[in-house]
Design an enzyme around this catalytic site. Structure first.
Site, mmCIF file in Angstrom:
data_model
loop_
_atom_site.group_PDB
_atom_site.id
_atom_site.type_symbol
_atom_site.label_atom_id
_atom_site.label_comp_id
_atom_site.label_asym_id
_atom_site.label_seq_id
_atom_site.Cartn_x
_atom_site.Cartn_y
_atom_site.Cartn_z
ATOM 1 N N LYS A 1 0.847 -1.197 0.000
ATOM 2 C CA LYS A 1 0.000 0.000 0.000
ATOM 3 C C LYS A 1 0.874 1.235 0.000
ATOM 4 O O LYS A 1 1.975 1.229 0.556
ATOM 5 C CB LYS A 1 -0.902 0.019 1.241
HETATM 6 P P1 NAD Z 1 -13.068 7.611 -2.921
HETATM 7 O O1 NAD Z 1 -12.069 8.653 -2.635
HETATM 8 O O2 NAD Z 1 -13.552 7.435 -4.311
HETATM 9 O O3 NAD Z 1 -14.357 7.819 -1.979
HETATM 10 C C1 NAD Z 1 -14.276 7.934 -0.589
HETATM 11 C C2 NAD Z 1 -15.617 8.407 -0.094
HETATM 12 O O4 NAD Z 1 -15.588 8.407 1.333
HETATM 13 C C3 NAD Z 1 -15.959 9.840 -0.526
HETATM 14 O O5 NAD Z 1 -17.356 9.932 -0.778
HETATM 15 C C4 NAD Z 1 -15.610 10.659 0.714
HETATM 16 O O6 NAD Z 1 -16.346 11.868 0.787
HETATM 17 C C5 NAD Z 1 -16.022 9.678 1.797
HETATM 18 N N1 NAD Z 1 -15.399 9.952 3.095
HETATM 19 C C6 NAD Z 1 -14.099 10.150 3.374
HETATM 20 N N2 NAD Z 1 -13.958 10.411 4.681
HETATM 21 C C7 NAD Z 1 -15.213 10.370 5.217
HETATM 22 C C8 NAD Z 1 -15.733 10.579 6.512
HETATM 23 N N3 NAD Z 1 -14.948 10.878 7.525
HETATM 24 N N4 NAD Z 1 -17.072 10.447 6.688
HETATM 25 C C9 NAD Z 1 -17.900 10.132 5.670
HETATM 26 N N5 NAD Z 1 -17.452 9.932 4.417
HETATM 27 C C10 NAD Z 1 -16.141 10.053 4.207
HETATM 28 O O7 NAD Z 1 -12.444 6.236 -2.360
HETATM 29 P P2 NAD Z 1 -12.857 4.759 -2.736
HETATM 30 O O8 NAD Z 1 -11.942 4.280 -3.791
HETATM 31 O O9 NAD Z 1 -14.326 4.672 -2.920
HETATM 32 O O10 NAD Z 1 -12.416 3.991 -1.398
HETATM 33 C C11 NAD Z 1 -13.263 3.953 -0.260
HETATM 34 C C12 NAD Z 1 -12.804 2.828 0.665
HETATM 35 O O11 NAD Z 1 -12.828 1.599 -0.058
HETATM 36 C C13 NAD Z 1 -11.375 2.952 1.208
HETATM 37 O O12 NAD Z 1 -11.318 2.374 2.495
HETATM 38 C C14 NAD Z 1 -10.565 2.107 0.254
HETATM 39 O O13 NAD Z 1 -9.376 1.643 0.838
HETATM 40 C C15 NAD Z 1 -11.550 0.983 0.026
HETATM 41 N N6 NAD Z 1 -11.337 0.209 -1.187
HETATM 42 C C16 NAD Z 1 -11.270 0.826 -2.395
HETATM 43 C C17 NAD Z 1 -11.082 0.053 -3.539
HETATM 44 C C18 NAD Z 1 -11.083 0.649 -4.915
HETATM 45 O O14 NAD Z 1 -11.030 -0.117 -5.888
HETATM 46 N N7 NAD Z 1 -11.182 1.955 -5.079
HETATM 47 C C19 NAD Z 1 -10.898 -1.340 -3.427
HETATM 48 C C20 NAD Z 1 -10.986 -1.935 -2.165
HETATM 49 C C21 NAD Z 1 -11.203 -1.143 -1.053
#
Ligand code: NAD
Length: 427
Positions: free
Chosen positions: A115
């Site tokens: 990561k």
């Molecule tokens: P992103 O940046 O596209 O979206 C994150 C979302 O979370 C946004 O809507 C943001 O406003 C919201 N957010 C952030 N802090 C917040 C808070 N304190 N309260 C409420 N909402 C909050 O990110 P993503 O790619 O959707 O990733 C989200 C999660 O999923 C992370 O934990 C990431 O590690 C995990 N994840 C992502 C992927 C991927 O393919 N993108 C794969 C596996 C896991």
């Protein structure tokens, strides 16, 4: 004036790496791991901290700190996203890298766990500043990444464009185009069909299998979602189309609630313009804490780690939690939810659709042979289904919950590889 933003280099009170270690230790104890294997898998193989100095659009100079952590490269190249966030930390990267090792092992992918992160605040930065920072960061970590070493992907506040910049900087460094260095790229430069919504799709598949397992139809079920980015918005669309009622959504700026269900296609058009769900349709506004307490059937934490903790877990009314985010539930909260018989689909299983399609993207890039979207989805579905039922079997065998079962399965697979390689010559 030279401005260095290293005041932001801090560990949060909630320590994600301690959480990740506790989850690993529980499985290691159940499996009675030999101490030399236990220790080898407890700590990351490599932790790199880098500093990047760029000139901002206004002519000022800023220095940013970034990390890349490789937890394990035993079963294949490290795999894991790159996160841009003002709250990023080394501990967070260590935890996320370890979770990637276990996630890849649950899916039985020939990949390890890694990561990366850069401490920065993308909404305050221009496109050209983000490009400069991304290319400097790539240059700083160039020796430890590569198609056979460690393959980054998008995460919070990074996207396909970020991956294209990394691919460009890395390709220039090695002297030829190398798409397999990152996944989650745009299609034009070797991305895979189906990658952008893959994490949501994987969650959807695990919810469909849960529905069969629990004999619990999903139609009409009330759903609450924390985080409406890549992951939260893609699972929302799939469940909306399936006939679920999405009644509450929050993001970092605010949240909305409508007991009759939120119209997701209209919300998506609104979010494209406003970058937030806040204020949509004049729905009732709601905070994260309020969302956790609402009367819903399925809760989808899709934002950041540590949001479900010992102080709010007892107030959760959902029957199923499907973790889109990595590490959204602390170990204390997990126990409270277990006592309440909440069915937990743990992160290392629930959100593995993203890394599964990333794996397929890497395979396609290495072969320079590309699959149609149906083939990608089909393969992803088969792999997610197999992993789900593998975890259910372990859960029955060890009489334990789904999270412990997923860890037992993953740790056993990685430990078996360590054992086969032998005690001497590594580390
Ligand atoms: P992103 O940046 O596209 O979206 C994150 C979302 O979370 C946004 O809507 C943001 O406003 C919201 N957010 C952030 N802090 C917040 C808070 N304190 N309260 C409420 N909402 C909050 O990110 P993503 O790619 O959707 O990733 C989200 C999660 O999923 C992370 O934990 C990431 O590690 C995990 N994840 C992502 C992927 C991927 O393919 N993108 C794969 C596996 C896991």
């Amino acid at each position: 004036m030279v401005k260095i933003n290293n005041s932001k280099i801090r560990e949060k009170k909630y320590d994600p790496f301690i959480e990740a270690t506790l989850q690993y230790e529980r499985a290691a104890k159940t499996l009675d791991l030999e101490p030399w294997i236990y220790n080898r898998l407890k700590f990351p193989e490599k932790e790199l901290t880098v500093h990047m100095t760029i000139t901002l659009d206004n002519g000022e100079v800023e220095t940013y700190t970034g990390y890349r952590v490789q937890h394990s490269t035993l079963r294949g190249p490290g795999k894991g996203g790159i996160r841009y966030s003002p709250d990023a930390s080394l501990s967070e990267c260590k935890a996320l890298a370890a979770w990637m090792t276990w996630k890849c092992a649950v899916l039985d992918l020939p990949l390890g766990g890694a990561k990366g992160a850069v401490i920065c605040n993308p909404p305050d930065m221009s496109e050209s500043e983000l490009e400069k920072l991304t290319k400097e960061y790539t240059y700083a970590i160039k020796e430890i990444i590569g198609p056979q070493k460690d393959i980054p992907a998008p995460d919070v506040w990074t996207n396909a464009q970020t991956m294209a910049w990394i691919c460009d900087a890395y390709s220039r460094y090695i002297g030829h185009f190398e798409p397999a260095v990152v996944t989650g790229k745009p299609l034009e430069i070797g991305g895979s069909q189906g990658r952008s919504g893959a994490t949501g799709l994987g969650m959807y598949y695990s919810l469909l299998e849960t529905s069969k397992h629990l004999e619990y139809p999903l139609e009409g079920k009330r759903v609450g979602i924390i985080g409406y980015g890549n992951v939260g918005s893609s699972i929302a669309r799939l469940l909306y189309d399936y006939g679920c009622k999405i009644i509450a959504i929050t993001d970092i700026y605010g949240g909305i609630f409508n007991k009759n269900g939120i119209k997701i296609p209209e919300l998506d058009n609104y979010v494209v313009k406003t970058k937030s769900v806040k204020g949509f349709n004049k729905y009732h506004s709601i905070t994260n804490e309020e969302l956790l307490e609402i009367n819903c059937d399925i809760l989808l934490p899709c934002a950041i780690e540590g949001m479900i903790h010992s102080k709010n877990a007892s107030k959760i009314k959902a029957k199923i939690i499907c973790e889109g985010a990595n590490g959204p539930t602390t170990t204390e909260a997990d126990e409270i939810l277990g006592d309440k018989h909440v069915f937990m689909i743990p992160d290392i299983l629930a959100n593995a659709g993203g890394v599964t399609v990333s794996y397929l993207e890497w395979v396609q890039d290495v072969q320079r042979l590309f699959y149609a979207e149906d083939e990608v989805k089909n393969r992803c579905w088969q792999m997610m289904q197999r992993a789900f039922w593998d975890v259910v079997r372990i859960s029955d065998q060890y009489k334990t919950n789904m999270r412990n079962a997923a860890y037992i399965l993953a740790v056993k697979r990685v430990a078996n590889s360590v054992r086969m390689f032998g005690k001497i010559g590594r580390n």
